[in-house]
Design a protein around this motif. Structure first.
Motif, mmCIF file in Angstrom:
data_model
loop_
_atom_site.group_PDB
_atom_site.id
_atom_site.type_symbol
_atom_site.label_atom_id
_atom_site.label_comp_id
_atom_site.label_asym_id
_atom_site.label_seq_id
_atom_site.Cartn_x
_atom_site.Cartn_y
_atom_site.Cartn_z
ATOM 1 N N ALA A 74 10.014 29.695 46.900
ATOM 2 C CA ALA A 74 11.412 29.722 47.343
ATOM 3 C C ALA A 74 11.599 29.077 48.712
ATOM 4 O O ALA A 74 12.720 28.952 49.197
ATOM 5 N N GLY A 75 10.495 28.662 49.354
ATOM 6 C CA GLY A 75 10.592 27.966 50.632
ATOM 7 C C GLY A 75 10.479 28.851 51.851
ATOM 8 O O GLY A 75 10.655 28.375 52.975
ATOM 9 N N TYR A 76 10.160 30.155 51.658
ATOM 10 C CA TYR A 76 9.996 31.048 52.797
ATOM 11 C C TYR A 76 8.527 31.061 53.232
ATOM 12 O O TYR A 76 7.627 30.940 52.397
ATOM 13 N N SER A 77 8.291 31.240 54.533
ATOM 14 C CA SER A 77 6.917 31.394 54.996
ATOM 15 C C SER A 77 6.446 32.805 54.646
ATOM 16 O O SER A 77 7.237 33.745 54.622
ATOM 17 N N CYS A 78 5.147 32.952 54.364
ATOM 18 C CA CYS A 78 4.667 34.222 53.833
ATOM 19 C C CYS A 78 3.303 34.580 54.402
ATOM 20 O O CYS A 78 2.440 33.712 54.589
ATOM 21 N N ASP A 79 3.115 35.856 54.676
ATOM 22 C CA ASP A 79 1.836 36.404 55.115
ATOM 23 C C ASP A 79 1.581 37.664 54.298
ATOM 24 O O ASP A 79 2.494 38.177 53.632
ATOM 25 N N THR A 80 0.353 38.191 54.328
ATOM 26 C CA THR A 80 0.037 39.371 53.536
ATOM 27 C C THR A 80 -0.706 40.409 54.373
ATOM 28 O O THR A 80 -1.290 40.096 55.406
ATOM 29 N N ALA A 81 -0.647 41.638 53.895
ATOM 30 C CA ALA A 81 -1.424 42.742 54.476
ATOM 31 C C ALA A 81 -1.807 43.664 53.325
ATOM 32 O O ALA A 81 -1.004 43.910 52.420
ATOM 33 N N ILE A 118 -1.182 41.692 42.950
ATOM 34 C CA ILE A 118 0.243 41.828 43.313
ATOM 35 C C ILE A 118 0.558 40.957 44.526
ATOM 36 O O ILE A 118 1.594 40.273 44.569
ATOM 37 N N ARG A 119 -0.349 40.984 45.510
ATOM 38 C CA ARG A 119 -0.129 40.147 46.698
ATOM 39 C C ARG A 119 -0.031 38.672 46.321
ATOM 40 O O ARG A 119 0.817 37.928 46.828
ATOM 41 N N GLN A 120 -0.887 38.234 45.435
ATOM 42 C CA GLN A 120 -0.897 36.824 45.026
ATOM 43 C C GLN A 120 0.375 36.452 44.272
ATOM 44 O O GLN A 120 0.963 35.389 44.511
ATOM 45 N N ILE A 121 0.835 37.339 43.375
ATOM 46 C CA ILE A 121 2.041 37.050 42.589
ATOM 47 C C ILE A 121 3.267 36.973 43.499
ATOM 48 O O ILE A 121 4.058 36.025 43.428
ATOM 49 N N LEU A 122 3.410 37.970 44.375
ATOM 50 C CA LEU A 122 4.575 37.987 45.259
ATOM 51 C C LEU A 122 4.540 36.836 46.258
ATOM 52 O O LEU A 122 5.577 36.223 46.554
ATOM 53 N N THR A 123 3.346 36.520 46.757
ATOM 54 C CA THR A 123 3.222 35.398 47.691
ATOM 55 C C THR A 123 3.642 34.091 47.029
ATOM 56 O O THR A 123 4.332 33.262 47.634
ATOM 57 N N ALA A 124 3.235 33.906 45.761
ATOM 58 C CA ALA A 124 3.604 32.687 45.028
ATOM 59 C C ALA A 124 5.121 32.597 44.858
ATOM 60 O O ALA A 124 5.721 31.534 45.048
ATOM 61 N N MET A 125 5.766 33.715 44.514
ATOM 62 C CA MET A 125 7.226 33.723 44.350
ATOM 63 C C MET A 125 7.929 33.368 45.660
ATOM 64 O O MET A 125 8.842 32.536 45.699
ATOM 65 N N VAL A 126 7.492 34.021 46.735
ATOM 66 C CA VAL A 126 8.125 33.816 48.038
ATOM 67 C C VAL A 126 7.934 32.388 48.529
ATOM 68 O O VAL A 126 8.870 31.746 49.019
ATOM 69 N N SER A 127 6.726 31.881 48.389
ATOM 70 C CA SER A 127 6.421 30.531 48.882
ATOM 71 C C SER A 127 7.177 29.467 48.103
ATOM 72 O O SER A 127 7.654 28.485 48.684
#
Length: 459
Positions: free
Chosen positions: A23-30, A12-21
């Motif tokens: 779109a041009g937004y910076s992204c981090d995970t926890a 889930i983290r990988q899928i959401l990170t890919a979507m966010v990135s």
């Protein structure tokens, strides 16, 4: 905008990170509450995409804890359908919204675009907000056009009149709209800004008017529209000229009837929502070519305020610069910086196509780069630093009493400064290019009072 994805499942983290990135937004995970808390307390996360259930806690408690600390991160809860009731509990705790797994890219991008638009308005520096509020702030405009604009804002703010704000990008239309709201009797009630160009056309009706459960595929719950969210407050429609014609018709009906019918709903709901609209487009021309409804234009322009571009009110530039210097001294916890006369002259002569927003960005950048307590030409963006100063053209100041000797001195200063820039500040190379001795160059720099600018430190 900085996004934090909080989920214990790696996929889930990988899928959401890919979507966010994408779109041009910076992204981090926890991956758990503990790690998320450590990253959220830094205060630099704009949006958190947060799972409900995690091994060491749950998202509702995390929202409650972070919001209770005064941190302004916006939370979007990411939940399975069976946990919708828990997501609603998170909304009560301070979350902004929730979406149901599996997350659709279009829905997530729309939610993030909405929050990004809101963050953009909030992030318009506090100093800039003060610039637009007349007697409520510490800055007072001197140009006649802005003095008149302040008067109009004060007059219309206390009414419920619809307002249309026009002007180029960066002039402060959004800030002016917020000031009208804050100075009005509705000032303590919701101010809902929306960028009309950021809403996908197929979602516009649902976003503006809301929808009932089951109104369309994926509508698993009823949702309030923007008009209902702004009920008794103000709805700010930025980029109103981007609305398609069918939405212009529906918007006109809401303004006239003061009621909305949610998509898929049977009953209309009364709303008391003040409308402030803004555009950088020429709506009169759009009415003529049929791309904007004439009746809607007349409704919106009941009271019109035009914000002139910065290049048409040069009287304000110097005071704006020094006001922003004071403001950023506080923002960056630095002492008040001086502005080198040559740098100020270049700033005064620049055309400012990006208006006040561009000026703010330039001063902010210069404040970060400046060394030695002074902002110099070296601290300005290269495209601005290369612009001629306002006095570079001989004869421009003759009407103000500058004689031939002063004009020649200014032209000589310009040639020397330009040559030093071309030589990256190397005085020896510059002297050779100017075909004068190095000692002569030093003497002229002293005479022209540009030695201390800090720009040319290479030998």
């Amino acid at each position: 905008m900085h996004v934090l994805v909080i989920d214990d499942e790696l996929a889930i983290r990988q899928i959401l990170t890919a979507m966010v990135s994408r779109a041009g937004y910076s992204c981090d995970t926890a991956e758990n509450v503990r790690e998320a808390t450590a990253k959220l307390v830094r205060g630099d996360v704009d949006v958190a995409l947060c799972d409900i259930m995690m091994p060491d806690g749950n998202g509702v408690d995390l929202v409650r804890s972070i919001k209770g600390s005064g941190i302004e991160t916006q939370f979007i809860m990411v939940t399975a359908f069976a946990s919708v009731e828990t997501a609603v509990e998170a909304l009560r705790a301070g979350a902004t919204d929730y979406i149901v797994k599996p997350v659709r890219n279009e829905e997530l991008m729309h939610r993030l675009a909405q929050i990004n638009s809101l963050c953009g308005l909030k992030a318009e520096n506090q100093a800039l907000r003060q610039l637009m509020v007349g007697d409520k702030g510490v800055f007072h405009f001197t140009s006649p056009s802005m003095v008149e604009m302040d008067r109009l804002v004060s007059k219309v703010a206390v009414t419920d009149s619809t307002v249309l704000i026009t002007g180029e990008s960066g002039t402060g239309k959004g800030i002016t709209a917020r000031c009208i709201h804050e100075m009005s009797p509705r000032g303590d009630l919701p101010f809902i800004p929306v960028n009309c160009s950021a809403i996908p056309e197929n979602l516009m009706e649902s976003e503006f008017f809301g929808h009932s459960k089951g109104a369309f595929t994926g509508a698993d719950r009823a949702r309030k529209g923007l008009f209902s969210q702004a009920d008794r407050g103000t709805l700010f429609l930025d980029e109103i000229g981007e609305l398609p014609l069918h939405m212009q018709t529906k918007l006109l009906h809401v303004i006239e009837d003061k009621e909305v019918r949610p998509l898929g709903g049977e009953q209309a709901r009364r709303v008391d929502t003040r409308i402030i609209a803004a555009t950088n487009r020429n709506l009169v021309e759009m009415v003529k070519d049929g791309s904007f409804r004439e009746d809607l234009y007349f409704r919106l322009s009941m009271f019109q305020i035009h914000i002139p571009p910065l290049r048409e009110r040069k009287e304000d530039i110097s005071r704006l610069i020094h006001f922003l210097l004071q403001s950023f001294a506080g923002v960056h916890s630095r002492k008040l910086l001086e502005l080198d006369p040559m740098a100020e002259e270049v700033l005064m002569g620049y055309g400012w196509p990006g208006n006040v927003r561009e000026l703010e960005n330039v001063i902010n950048r210069a404040h970060i780069l400046a060394d030695g307590g002074r902002i110099t030409l070296a601290d300005l963006p290269p495209d601005i630093a290369r612009q001629p100063a306002s006095s570079d053209i001989p004869g421009t100041n003759l009407a103000n009493g500058s004689g031939l000797r002063e004009q020649l001195r200014r032209v000589e200063a310009d040639i020397i400064v330009r040559t030093l820039r071309e030589c990256d500040g190397d005085r020896k190379t510059a002297a050779q290019k100017l075909e004068i001795g190095l000692s002569s160059l030093y003497r002229k720099l002293e005479e022209l009072e540009i030695m201390g600018s800090g720009k040319f430190e290479n030998g």
